[in-house]
Design a protein around this motif. Sequence first.
Motif, PDB file in Angstrom:
ATOM      1  N   THR A   2       4.926  -7.571   9.692  1.00 21.61           N
ATOM      2  CA  THR A   2       5.933  -7.918  10.691  1.00 21.61           C
ATOM      3  C   THR A   2       6.578  -9.258  10.366  1.00 21.61           C
ATOM      4  O   THR A   2       5.883 -10.235  10.087  1.00 21.61           O
ATOM      5  CB  THR A   2       5.269  -8.026  12.082  1.00 21.61           C
ATOM      6  OG1 THR A   2       4.456  -6.872  12.263  1.00 21.61           O
ATOM      7  CG2 THR A   2       6.307  -8.085  13.180  1.00 21.61           C
ATOM      8  N   ILE A   3       7.887  -9.265  10.410  1.00 16.32           N
ATOM      9  CA  ILE A   3       8.628 -10.517  10.245  1.00 16.32           C
ATOM     10  C   ILE A   3       8.765 -11.172  11.611  1.00 16.32           C
ATOM     11  O   ILE A   3       9.191 -10.552  12.580  1.00 16.32           O
ATOM     12  CB  ILE A   3      10.039 -10.235   9.658  1.00 16.32           C
ATOM     13  CG1 ILE A   3       9.955  -9.608   8.268  1.00 16.32           C
ATOM     14  CG2 ILE A   3      10.885 -11.508   9.643  1.00 16.32           C
ATOM     15  CD1 ILE A   3       9.229 -10.440   7.244  1.00 16.32           C
ATOM     16  N   LEU A  88       0.731 -15.666   5.788  1.00 14.11           N
ATOM     17  CA  LEU A  88       1.373 -15.442   4.485  1.00 14.11           C
ATOM     18  C   LEU A  88       0.475 -14.654   3.533  1.00 14.11           C
ATOM     19  O   LEU A  88       0.925 -13.738   2.861  1.00 14.11           O
ATOM     20  CB  LEU A  88       1.771 -16.788   3.868  1.00 14.11           C
ATOM     21  CG  LEU A  88       2.575 -16.729   2.578  1.00 14.11           C
ATOM     22  CD1 LEU A  88       3.846 -15.917   2.741  1.00 14.11           C
ATOM     23  CD2 LEU A  88       2.913 -18.135   2.104  1.00 14.11           C
ATOM     24  N   LYS A  89      -0.813 -15.017   3.486  1.00 11.22           N
ATOM     25  CA  LYS A  89      -1.711 -14.329   2.543  1.00 11.22           C
ATOM     26  C   LYS A  89      -1.841 -12.849   2.896  1.00 11.22           C
ATOM     27  O   LYS A  89      -1.854 -11.992   2.027  1.00 11.22           O
ATOM     28  CB  LYS A  89      -3.067 -15.023   2.507  1.00 11.22           C
ATOM     29  CG  LYS A  89      -2.963 -16.324   1.730  1.00 11.22           C
ATOM     30  CD  LYS A  89      -4.302 -16.871   1.317  1.00 11.22           C
ATOM     31  CE  LYS A  89      -4.082 -18.113   0.457  1.00 11.22           C
ATOM     32  NZ  LYS A  89      -4.932 -19.226   0.853  1.00 11.22           N
ATOM     33  N   LYS A  90      -1.923 -12.575   4.195  1.00  9.30           N
ATOM     34  CA  LYS A  90      -2.017 -11.187   4.658  1.00  9.30           C
ATOM     35  C   LYS A  90      -0.729 -10.425   4.306  1.00  9.30           C
ATOM     36  O   LYS A  90      -0.778  -9.281   3.853  1.00  9.30           O
ATOM     37  CB  LYS A  90      -2.237 -11.178   6.179  1.00  9.30           C
ATOM     38  CG  LYS A  90      -2.781  -9.886   6.721  1.00  9.30           C
ATOM     39  CD  LYS A  90      -3.109 -10.014   8.220  1.00  9.30           C
ATOM     40  CE  LYS A  90      -2.889  -8.691   8.906  1.00  9.30           C
ATOM     41  NZ  LYS A  90      -2.346  -8.841  10.259  1.00  9.30           N
ATOM     42  N   ALA A  91       0.399 -11.070   4.514  1.00  5.51           N
ATOM     43  CA  ALA A  91       1.690 -10.447   4.193  1.00  5.51           C
ATOM     44  C   ALA A  91       1.758 -10.111   2.707  1.00  5.51           C
ATOM     45  O   ALA A  91       2.241  -9.043   2.315  1.00  5.51           O
ATOM     46  CB  ALA A  91       2.834 -11.376   4.579  1.00  5.51           C
ATOM     47  N   VAL A  93      -0.750  -9.445   0.679  1.00  9.68           N
ATOM     48  CA  VAL A  93      -1.624  -8.297   0.416  1.00  9.68           C
ATOM     49  C   VAL A  93      -0.911  -7.003   0.816  1.00  9.68           C
ATOM     50  O   VAL A  93      -0.875  -6.028   0.056  1.00  9.68           O
ATOM     51  CB  VAL A  93      -2.973  -8.436   1.182  1.00  9.68           C
ATOM     52  CG1 VAL A  93      -3.780  -7.145   1.098  1.00  9.68           C
ATOM     53  CG2 VAL A  93      -3.773  -9.614   0.634  1.00  9.68           C
ATOM     54  N   GLU A  94      -0.301  -7.016   1.996  1.00  6.77           N
ATOM     55  CA  GLU A  94       0.374  -5.813   2.490  1.00  6.77           C
ATOM     56  C   GLU A  94       1.558  -5.418   1.601  1.00  6.77           C
ATOM     57  O   GLU A  94       1.772  -4.239   1.344  1.00  6.77           O
ATOM     58  CB  GLU A  94       0.848  -6.035   3.932  1.00  6.77           C
ATOM     59  CG  GLU A  94      -0.311  -5.996   4.920  1.00  6.77           C
ATOM     60  CD  GLU A  94       0.134  -6.291   6.358  1.00  6.77           C
ATOM     61  OE1 GLU A  94      -0.690  -6.819   7.115  1.00  6.77           O
ATOM     62  OE2 GLU A  94       1.296  -6.004   6.703  1.00  6.77           O
ATOM     63  N   LEU A  95       2.310  -6.407   1.147  1.00  2.00           N
ATOM     64  CA  LEU A  95       3.462  -6.088   0.293  1.00  2.00           C
ATOM     65  C   LEU A  95       3.020  -5.624  -1.093  1.00  2.00           C
ATOM     66  O   LEU A  95       3.655  -4.759  -1.694  1.00  2.00           O
ATOM     67  CB  LEU A  95       4.400  -7.298   0.187  1.00  2.00           C
ATOM     68  CG  LEU A  95       5.170  -7.635   1.464  1.00  2.00           C
ATOM     69  CD1 LEU A  95       6.082  -8.828   1.237  1.00  2.00           C
ATOM     70  CD2 LEU A  95       5.992  -6.461   1.959  1.00  2.00           C
ATOM     71  N   LYS A  96       1.919  -6.192  -1.584  1.00  4.44           N
ATOM     72  CA  LYS A  96       1.382  -5.735  -2.881  1.00  4.44           C
ATOM     73  C   LYS A  96       0.991  -4.264  -2.799  1.00  4.44           C
ATOM     74  O   LYS A  96       1.201  -3.502  -3.725  1.00  4.44           O
ATOM     75  CB  LYS A  96       0.168  -6.578  -3.276  1.00  4.44           C
ATOM     76  CG  LYS A  96       0.553  -7.744  -4.165  1.00  4.44           C
ATOM     77  CD  LYS A  96      -0.667  -8.521  -4.628  1.00  4.44           C
ATOM     78  CE  LYS A  96      -0.239  -9.915  -5.060  1.00  4.44           C
ATOM     79  NZ  LYS A  96      -1.356 -10.870  -5.048  1.00  4.44           N
ATOM     80  N   GLU A  97       0.419  -3.881  -1.641  1.00  4.50           N
ATOM     81  CA  GLU A  97       0.043  -2.474  -1.438  1.00  4.50           C
ATOM     82  C   GLU A  97       1.265  -1.561  -1.486  1.00  4.50           C
ATOM     83  O   GLU A  97       1.161  -0.393  -1.821  1.00  4.50           O
ATOM     84  CB  GLU A  97      -0.680  -2.306  -0.097  1.00  4.50           C
ATOM     85  CG  GLU A  97      -2.127  -2.776  -0.143  1.00  4.50           C
ATOM     86  CD  GLU A  97      -2.760  -2.889   1.241  1.00  4.50           C
ATOM     87  OE1 GLU A  97      -3.906  -3.380   1.319  1.00  4.50           O
ATOM     88  OE2 GLU A  97      -2.113  -2.504   2.242  1.00  4.50           O
ATOM     89  N   GLN A  98       2.423  -2.115  -1.135  1.00  4.39           N
ATOM     90  CA  GLN A  98       3.665  -1.327  -1.187  1.00  4.39           C
ATOM     91  C   GLN A  98       4.345  -1.422  -2.552  1.00  4.39           C
ATOM     92  O   GLN A  98       5.469  -0.965  -2.718  1.00  4.39           O
ATOM     93  CB  GLN A  98       4.640  -1.822  -0.120  1.00  4.39           C
ATOM     94  CG  GLN A  98       4.161  -1.576   1.297  1.00  4.39           C
ATOM     95  CD  GLN A  98       5.248  -1.982   2.299  1.00  4.39           C
ATOM     96  OE1 GLN A  98       6.369  -1.513   2.225  1.00  4.39           O
ATOM     97  NE2 GLN A  98       4.893  -2.854   3.218  1.00  4.39           N
ATOM     98  N   GLY A  99       3.656  -2.070  -3.499  1.00  2.00           N
ATOM     99  CA  GLY A  99       4.176  -2.120  -4.868  1.00  2.00           C
ATOM    100  C   GLY A  99       5.110  -3.282  -5.143  1.00  2.00           C
ATOM    101  O   GLY A  99       5.736  -3.333  -6.200  1.00  2.00           O
ATOM    102  N   LEU A 100       5.246  -4.210  -4.191  1.00  2.00           N
ATOM    103  CA  LEU A 100       6.097  -5.369  -4.438  1.00  2.00           C
ATOM    104  C   LEU A 100       5.314  -6.435  -5.192  1.00  2.00           C
ATOM    105  O   LEU A 100       4.086  -6.495  -5.116  1.00  2.00           O
ATOM    106  CB  LEU A 100       6.634  -5.943  -3.120  1.00  2.00           C
ATOM    107  CG  LEU A 100       7.862  -5.212  -2.545  1.00  2.00           C
ATOM    108  CD1 LEU A 100       7.459  -3.913  -1.891  1.00  2.00           C
ATOM    109  CD2 LEU A 100       8.600  -6.091  -1.570  1.00  2.00           C
TER     110      LEU A 100
END
Length: 144
Positions: A2-3, A88-91, A93-100
């Motif tokens: 979430t932003i 930020l760290k959680k964000a 991790v979540e974006l890495k899971e989406q391949g970013l």
Amino acid sequence: MTIKKFDHIGIAVEELELSLKKWAKVFNFNFSEIEILPSRGVRVAYLFPEEGPAIELISPFGEDSPVRKFLANRGEGIHHLCFQVKDLKKAMVELKEQGLSFLTDCPLPGAGGSQIVFVHPKVLNGVLIELKEKKEEEEKGEET
Ligand code: ZN
């Protein structure tokens, strides 16, 4: 993920002092002091409209500045958009899971004691996105 907030728009400029004065005068914006972030090779200052995201003017500091490369390749103009996140760290991790992916493996020091990271622009239509987690005290101050 979430932003929390559209924090600012970053604009790369050659002459920070002159540009800051010009933008402040043209739009009657309040503005911040200039802050130097040596580890990131930039000097930054913010302009504040009454509502909505701030405008961040960024100019190179030192020879290896990534902003110097940006200016040489593309000239002055819009450099990035910044979204504020709670964790930020959680964000990351979540974006890495989406391949970013990110321009750096770890968060970097941002202006005002914040932590920031840049998302690789390749998967986001060529737009460089900065994610920012505000310094804790600042956030508490804002809520009271
Ligand atoms: Zn920024």
